[in-house]
Design a protein around this motif. Sequence first.
Motif, PDB file in Angstrom:
ATOM      1  N   SER A 164       0.828  -1.203   0.000  1.00 17.77           N
ATOM      2  CA  SER A 164       0.000   0.000   0.000  1.00 17.77           C
ATOM      3  C   SER A 164       0.866   1.258   0.000  1.00 17.77           C
ATOM      4  O   SER A 164       0.501   2.264  -0.583  1.00 17.77           O
ATOM      5  N   GLY A 165       2.029   1.210   0.634  1.00 14.84           N
ATOM      6  CA  GLY A 165       2.931   2.355   0.645  1.00 14.84           C
ATOM      7  C   GLY A 165       3.496   2.620  -0.734  1.00 14.84           C
ATOM      8  O   GLY A 165       3.601   3.757  -1.175  1.00 14.84           O
TER       9      GLY A 165
ATOM     10  N   PHE B  94       2.719   5.953  -3.093  1.00 15.85           N
ATOM     11  CA  PHE B  94       3.832   6.728  -3.624  1.00 15.85           C
ATOM     12  C   PHE B  94       3.727   6.842  -5.143  1.00 15.85           C
ATOM     13  O   PHE B  94       3.946   7.899  -5.710  1.00 15.85           O
ATOM     14  N   PHE B  95       3.386   5.748  -5.801  1.00 15.77           N
ATOM     15  CA  PHE B  95       3.254   5.762  -7.255  1.00 15.77           C
ATOM     16  C   PHE B  95       2.144   6.718  -7.694  1.00 15.77           C
ATOM     17  O   PHE B  95       2.314   7.492  -8.624  1.00 15.77           O
ATOM     18  N   HIS B  96       0.999   6.678  -7.026  1.00 17.96           N
ATOM     19  CA  HIS B  96      -0.113   7.560  -7.388  1.00 17.96           C
ATOM     20  C   HIS B  96       0.245   9.027  -7.155  1.00 17.96           C
ATOM     21  O   HIS B  96      -0.068   9.894  -7.983  1.00 17.96           O
ATOM     22  N   ILE B  97       0.891   9.315  -6.054  1.00 17.00           N
ATOM     23  CA  ILE B  97       1.271  10.696  -5.760  1.00 17.00           C
ATOM     24  C   ILE B  97       2.293  11.189  -6.782  1.00 17.00           C
ATOM     25  O   ILE B  97       2.203  12.316  -7.279  1.00 17.00           O
ATOM     26  N   ALA B  98       3.265  10.330  -7.136  1.00 16.52           N
ATOM     27  CA  ALA B  98       4.272  10.715  -8.123  1.00 16.52           C
ATOM     28  C   ALA B  98       3.631  10.946  -9.495  1.00 16.52           C
ATOM     29  O   ALA B  98       3.978  11.886 -10.214  1.00 16.52           O
ATOM     30  N   LEU B  99       2.688  10.104  -9.866  1.00 21.79           N
ATOM     31  CA  LEU B  99       2.011  10.248 -11.152  1.00 21.79           C
ATOM     32  C   LEU B  99       1.200  11.546 -11.208  1.00 21.79           C
ATOM     33  O   LEU B  99       1.267  12.294 -12.185  1.00 21.79           O
ATOM     34  N   ILE B 100       0.461  11.831 -10.174  1.00 20.70           N
ATOM     35  CA  ILE B 100      -0.344  13.059 -10.131  1.00 20.70           C
ATOM     36  C   ILE B 100       0.564  14.287 -10.144  1.00 20.70           C
ATOM     37  O   ILE B 100       0.287  15.276 -10.829  1.00 20.70           O
TER      38      ILE B 100
END
Length: 158
Positions: A41-42, A46-52
């Motif tokens: 989940s971490g 992180f991946f979603h935040i980096a993508l956004i």
Amino acid sequence: MTRDYAKPSTTKTSSKSKPKKKTAKKSAAAPKAAPPAPSNSGKSKFFHIALITAILGGFVYGLYKLAQLPADRTLDPTTPTKPSQAKQVEPTKTEKPEARFQFYDMLPNSEVETDAVTAYTFKEKGVQEEYQYMLQTGSFRQRKDAERQKATIAFQGL
């Protein structure tokens, strides 16, 4: 250890067995089992935040570059970009702007002859005219399918 949550009146007890003694509750100091930790989940967050962040950064950069373009710049690549190459023509004040529509001038000079139109001629009620109709009933890749359709229509008397 399992626990019976049913009401005492609904539970069946055999006459042979003795009722169990109530045991003391566990002490509050006993540690409870921790819920299982979600896996990855971490990394997913992180991946979603980096993508956004990357998408928003690209959008802001694009807006910045658009703001840097001069207002008179055109997107047509055939026009010269240097002002020295462009020919500047000053409009004369005596020129009349070209008319946008020409049918205002053309319609009064044109005339439609309605005498030659057969739809407007008088026809007697008793006289029958022969008409030939054409109807497309399908579009076929092979000739034998078209012949089959033709035979089906012929058997119906059409």
